[in-house]
Design an enzyme around this catalytic site. Sequence first.
Site, short mmCIF file in Angstrom:
data_model
loop_
_atom_site.label_atom_id
_atom_site.label_comp_id
_atom_site.label_asym_id
_atom_site.label_seq_id
_atom_site.Cartn_x
_atom_site.Cartn_y
_atom_site.Cartn_z
N HIS A 127 0.88 -1.18 0.00
CA HIS A 127 0.00 0.00 0.00
C HIS A 127 0.93 1.24 0.00
CE1 HIS A 127 -3.46 2.39 0.39
NE2 HIS A 127 -3.93 2.04 1.57
N GLN A 130 -0.13 4.88 1.11
CA GLN A 130 -0.32 4.96 2.56
C GLN A 130 1.03 5.19 3.24
OE1 GLN A 130 -3.37 4.56 4.50
NE2 GLN A 130 -1.94 5.49 5.94
N ASP A 222 -2.62 -2.00 12.24
CA ASP A 222 -3.62 -2.06 11.17
C ASP A 222 -4.58 -3.19 11.53
OD1 ASP A 222 -4.99 -1.87 8.75
OD2 ASP A 222 -3.44 -2.87 7.55
N CYS A 262 -3.50 3.10 9.80
CA CYS A 262 -3.88 3.56 8.45
C CYS A 262 -5.39 3.74 8.32
CB CYS A 262 -3.36 2.59 7.40
SG CYS A 262 -4.11 0.96 7.50
N ARG A 290 -3.05 11.64 3.53
CA ARG A 290 -3.22 10.90 2.27
C ARG A 290 -3.46 11.88 1.12
NH1 ARG A 290 -4.96 5.69 2.29
NH2 ARG A 290 -4.36 5.80 0.09
N1 CP Z 1 -6.18 3.52 4.63
C1 CP Z 1 -6.91 3.29 3.53
O1 CP Z 1 -6.41 3.02 2.44
O2 CP Z 1 -8.26 3.41 3.73
P1 CP Z 1 -9.42 3.08 2.69
O3 CP Z 1 -9.54 1.59 2.59
O4 CP Z 1 -10.64 3.73 3.27
O5 CP Z 1 -9.06 3.68 1.35
N1 NVA Z 2 -4.49 -4.10 5.42
C1 NVA Z 2 -5.77 -3.49 5.12
C2 NVA Z 2 -5.57 -2.07 4.79
C3 NVA Z 2 -6.83 -1.30 4.49
C4 NVA Z 2 -6.58 0.13 4.11
C5 NVA Z 2 -6.43 -4.24 3.97
O1 NVA Z 2 -5.74 -4.63 3.02
O2 NVA Z 2 -7.63 -4.46 4.05
#
Ligand code: CP
Ligand code: NVA
Length: 303
Positions: A127, A130, A222, A262, A290
């Site tokens: 990600h 992020q 997370d 996050c 973000r």
């Molecule tokens: N942290 C993040 O990416 O959140 P969303 O899933 O809401 O985009």
């Molecule tokens: N690790 C989480 C992050 C969400 C923003 C997922 O992949 O669902």
Amino acid sequence: MKRNIISVLDMKDDMHQLVDLAIKLKAERGNHGDPLKGKSLAMIFEKPSTRTRISFDVAISELGGHPLYIHSGDSQMGHGETVEDTARVMSRFVHGIMYRAYDYKIMDRLGDAATVPVISGLDNLEHPCQALADMMTIKEIKGGFKGRKFVYLGDGNNVCNSLLYACAIMGIDMVACCPAVRMPNAEIMLGAARIAEENGSRIEASHKPYEACKDADVLYTDTWISMGDDTPVETATRIFMPYQINKDLLAVAKPDCIVMHCLPAHRNMEITDEVMDGPNSVVFDQAENRLHAQKAVLYTLLK
Ligand code: CP
Ligand code: NVA
């Protein structure tokens, strides 16, 4: 030449500059003079999103460009058109593609086939946007990176993988404190450790939260169950509860330690209400960043 940002490694050579640009753009408070006027960004989502969707939409708009939201299931991509053909067609219409995917292999295929920049909005491996916003948040609050101790607690997931690379690139000491059965990607751990060494910092693994969090500058967690993960809640709770960020764990960190997440958070699972709403928490500043970090990415890739 077009440039993708699919992994944090794609920002290896200019992550410091991107963080500084994000801080500068934040100070401009939306008055940027439309540097991306006439540019369109397609945003393809295979999974739900609040922050990524809204922040990319507002970011491209405030830079003078235009966002297009596409739910993959509503497009032909979700009904048999290949990812390569989708990428080629979209590249004729738009100037950049943001993609939230289940599978990093499909992300890579889209990135290879598109002739416009592809930016990851999360996949099962990373990600990156992020992590960029998180580094920006650390610089704003802590003033820098060297010598800072960052502890990630919980599931060694996509967010953790990207943070490993990001901390290594910025020269932060990072501990991935995760259960043995849910450690981050081994190849990424090794790659990050090598980069950290070049930058005079360290990447470590731990299974002992109280030991790991001692004198930490940043605690980060997370969700225990990422999108697409079918681990039952009872199993996840059993495995991860010792890694919960609560006031007892926070007490072993430095008094001015910041707590990051996050989001979305599962309150009283990976983080207690008391800590998330307490004075050390910066989770909403982090969420706001973000927007600014992605403006830096869009400006750099599409201008
Ligand atoms: N942290 C993040 O990416 O959140 P969303 O899933 O809401 O985009
Ligand atoms: N690790 C989480 C992050 C969400 C923003 C997922 O992949 O669902």
